[in-house]
Design a protein around this motif. Structure first.
Motif, PDB file in Angstrom:
ATOM      1  N   PRO A 178       1.055   1.890   0.903  1.00  0.00           N
ATOM      2  CA  PRO A 178       0.569   3.281   0.825  1.00  0.00           C
ATOM      3  C   PRO A 178      -0.364   3.674   1.962  1.00  0.00           C
ATOM      4  O   PRO A 178      -1.163   2.875   2.433  1.00  0.00           O
ATOM      5  CB  PRO A 178      -0.159   3.326  -0.518  1.00  0.00           C
ATOM      6  N   LYS A 179      -0.228   4.933   2.376  1.00  0.00           N
ATOM      7  CA  LYS A 179      -1.101   5.523   3.382  1.00  0.00           C
ATOM      8  C   LYS A 179      -2.347   6.127   2.743  1.00  0.00           C
ATOM      9  O   LYS A 179      -3.402   6.174   3.352  1.00  0.00           O
ATOM     10  CB  LYS A 179      -0.364   6.629   4.138  1.00  0.00           C
ATOM     11  N   SER A 180      -2.173   6.650   1.525  1.00  0.00           N
ATOM     12  CA  SER A 180      -3.281   7.322   0.842  1.00  0.00           C
ATOM     13  C   SER A 180      -2.980   7.436  -0.642  1.00  0.00           C
ATOM     14  O   SER A 180      -1.877   7.098  -1.091  1.00  0.00           O
ATOM     15  CB  SER A 180      -3.505   8.725   1.426  1.00  0.00           C
ATOM     16  N   ILE A 181      -3.959   7.907  -1.382  1.00  0.00           N
ATOM     17  CA  ILE A 181      -3.792   8.210  -2.798  1.00  0.00           C
ATOM     18  C   ILE A 181      -4.043   9.698  -2.968  1.00  0.00           C
ATOM     19  O   ILE A 181      -5.054  10.222  -2.501  1.00  0.00           O
ATOM     20  CB  ILE A 181      -4.785   7.414  -3.664  1.00  0.00           C
ATOM     21  N   ILE A 182      -3.109  10.382  -3.621  1.00  0.00           N
ATOM     22  CA  ILE A 182      -3.223  11.824  -3.825  1.00  0.00           C
ATOM     23  C   ILE A 182      -3.340  12.094  -5.317  1.00  0.00           C
ATOM     24  O   ILE A 182      -2.496  11.642  -6.097  1.00  0.00           O
ATOM     25  CB  ILE A 182      -2.004  12.558  -3.246  1.00  0.00           C
ATOM     26  N   HIS A 240       2.776   7.825   0.109  1.00  0.00           N
ATOM     27  CA  HIS A 240       1.523   8.101  -0.597  1.00  0.00           C
ATOM     28  C   HIS A 240       1.642   7.750  -2.080  1.00  0.00           C
ATOM     29  O   HIS A 240       2.679   8.004  -2.692  1.00  0.00           O
ATOM     30  CB  HIS A 240       1.158   9.580  -0.460  1.00  0.00           C
TER      31      HIS A 240
END
Length: 87
Positions: free
Chosen positions: A33-37, A65
């Motif tokens: 993952p690149k980020s958590i949204i 994500h």
């Protein structure tokens, strides 16, 4: 009987790639993952954003994500909501 057995979305096969954690639903990307949204539904479909915005959120997950959705319950009794928050 587990929580997942009682879940409407699991029971009718709508959960798909989604995981349930408490009241939240999570979809993870297939790559690191690149980020958590965090996605919170709106007033009209807030109780099940993972269903109403499913295609959009799954596309976001495919882009790398982690997507976490939480239900949103529209209330007009603001004093009650404030009381719940302070407890």
């Amino acid at each position: 009987s587990t929580l997942a057995d009682k879940n409407l979305f699991t029971g009718v096969g709508l959960l798909g790639k989604w995981e349930q954690m408490g009241d939240a639903y999570i979809i993870r990307p297939s790559s690191p993952p690149k980020s958590i949204i965090l996605f919170i539904g709106g007033a009209f479909v807030g109780a099940a954003p993972q269903q109403w915005y499913r295609y959009l959120l799954e596309e976001i997950a495919e882009q790398g994500h982690v997507v976490v959705t939480t239900p949103y319950s529209l209330e007009f009794d603001y004093l009650s909501i404030c009381s719940e928050i302070t407890q």
